[in-house]
Design an enzyme around this catalytic site. Structure first.
Site, PDB file in Angstrom:
ATOM      1  N   HIS A 155      24.796  55.832  29.259  1.00 41.06           N
ATOM      2  CA  HIS A 155      23.627  55.538  28.414  1.00 41.06           C
ATOM      3  C   HIS A 155      23.927  54.460  27.367  1.00 41.06           C
ATOM      4  CE1 HIS A 155      21.219  58.727  30.086  1.00 41.06           C
ATOM      5  NE2 HIS A 155      22.073  59.660  29.730  1.00 41.06           N
ATOM      6  N   ASP A 191      24.268  60.722  38.177  1.00 44.29           N
ATOM      7  CA  ASP A 191      24.040  61.661  37.088  1.00 44.29           C
ATOM      8  C   ASP A 191      22.571  62.087  37.139  1.00 44.29           C
ATOM      9  OD1 ASP A 191      25.416  62.367  34.181  1.00 44.29           O
ATOM     10  OD2 ASP A 191      23.248  62.125  34.013  1.00 44.29           O
ATOM     11  N   HIS A 193      20.532  62.143  34.727  1.00 37.97           N
ATOM     12  CA  HIS A 193      19.760  61.245  33.867  1.00 37.97           C
ATOM     13  C   HIS A 193      20.044  59.789  34.229  1.00 37.97           C
ATOM     14  CE1 HIS A 193      20.498  64.984  31.513  1.00 37.97           C
ATOM     15  NE2 HIS A 193      19.209  64.854  31.275  1.00 37.97           N
ATOM     16  N   ASP A 280      25.594  67.278  36.297  1.00 37.67           N
ATOM     17  CA  ASP A 280      24.396  67.915  35.748  1.00 37.67           C
ATOM     18  C   ASP A 280      23.248  67.969  36.751  1.00 37.67           C
ATOM     19  OD1 ASP A 280      24.202  65.168  35.613  1.00 37.67           O
ATOM     20  OD2 ASP A 280      23.580  65.081  33.518  1.00 37.67           O
TER      21      ASP A 280
END
Length: 336
Positions: A155, A191, A193, A280
């Site tokens: 991120h 991931d 996200h 995740d």
């Protein structure tokens, strides 16, 4: 396969984060890395490659800020971890500001990513972990390596932090591979996200292909990036591929999306692959919403391994700490 881990990464220990209007315990804990270490064969220590590779990706003023932020926070008389509360959403310009509150807002995009006493040390050694794991891929001594990076990185953009990420280890490794002579490098982000920072760093760069399979940002963090129509810009148009999936996605549609991403990579024809791996996507993850099981991860990795490319796996998210080590071990087993 070799694995690399730097224990300095355990120094990052924020106490809490802001989530849905309330203070909660910080989800990205040192226990995550410890659980992975316990589940894997012994990991090699990281070497120190210095700031040079970091500055190939991150702006110097951002790196200076990140290194000094907690000291500035303390100098301002603040207690606890440093967190922003104001952001320049409109009319951003390079003002010369010195107050820590202004700097935190300038260089971040959320209030869930505290800067604690050991944050710089941990993030710095996360990048060195990735670079150490990359080195034997560059000299051809291994075909696959694993970098246990913590905190995660995907991120983080060239001049901002957020999403528990401060320095983008996957992007730094991809740039280092380019600098070492790989004409085309690919990053596959799996991931839960979307890796908005990695996309932002390479969005206009035709020498790095970025493909991401992630939760639909219409409903999930980071919301503002990762939509299917984002395909790169300028010279990099066509070298970004976003494959958002709905909450509840299980292994069958997930593998279909992965096959789409890998087909695009084959067309691009890179000579080295970086995998941003987040566990995740696991059904029991407390902050995510896919439905993959531990037994699914070897099949995901085997699909990626079928590309037969030198491959660096960089650890990103995964917050079901009790199952995290097993999930990472299962994924890495698919490269055997």
């Amino acid at each position: 396969m070799i694995g690399v881990f730097a224990r300095e990464q355990l120094a990052h220990r924020p106490a809490r984060e802001m989530h849905n209007g309330a203070w909660i315990k910080h989800a990205e804990t040192a226990a995550r890395a410890e659980a992975i270490v316990a589940a894997l064969p012994p990991l090699a220590p990281a070497r120190d490659f210095g700031l040079g590779p970091i500055l190939r990706v991150h702006a110097a003023e951002y790196v200076d800020f990140l290194r000094d932020a907690f000291a500035l926070w303390q100098a301002a008389g603040r207690e606890g971890d440093a967190l922003p509360y104001v952001w320049p959403v409109v009319g951003r310009r390079p003002l010369k500001l010195s107050r820590i509150d202004a700097l935190l807002g300038r260089f971040s995009f959320d209030a869930a990513t505290p800067i604690a006493p050991g944050t710089w040390e941990a993030a710095y050694w996360g990048t060195q972990t990735a670079l150490t794991a990359l080195a034997p891929l560059l000299d051809g001594s291994v075909r696959t390596s694993f970098a246990l990076c913590r905190p995660p990185g995907h991120h983080a953009g060239s001049d901002y932090f957020g999403g528990y990420c401060y320095l983008n280890s996957a992007a730094i490794a991809a740039r280092a591979a380019r600098d070492a002579g790989h004409a085309r490098v690919a990053v596959v982000d799996i991931d839960y996200h979307h890796g908005n920072g990695t996309q932002d760093i390479f969005g206009a760069d035709p020498s790095v292909f970025y493909a991401s399979i992630h939760a639909d940002p219409a409903t999930d963090y980071p919301f503002y990036w990762g939509h299917a129509d984002e395909a790169g810009e300028g010279a990099g148009a066509g070298t970004t591929l976003n494959l958002p999936l709905p909450r509840g996605t299980g292994i069958t549609p997930y593998l279909a999306a992965l096959d789409t991403a890998l087909a695009a990579l084959k067309t691009y024809d890179p000579s080295l692959l970086v995998v941003s791996f987040g566990a995740d996507t696991f059904a029991g993850d407390p902050i995510s919403g896919f439905a993959l099981a531990t037994a699914d991860y070897p099949a995901v990795a085997a699909r990626i391994a079928s590309l037969s490319l030198p491959t660096l796996v960089v650890m990103e998210g995964g917050y079901a700490t009790a199952e995290l080590g097993d999930n990472v071990a299962a994924f890495l087993s698919g490269f055997a």
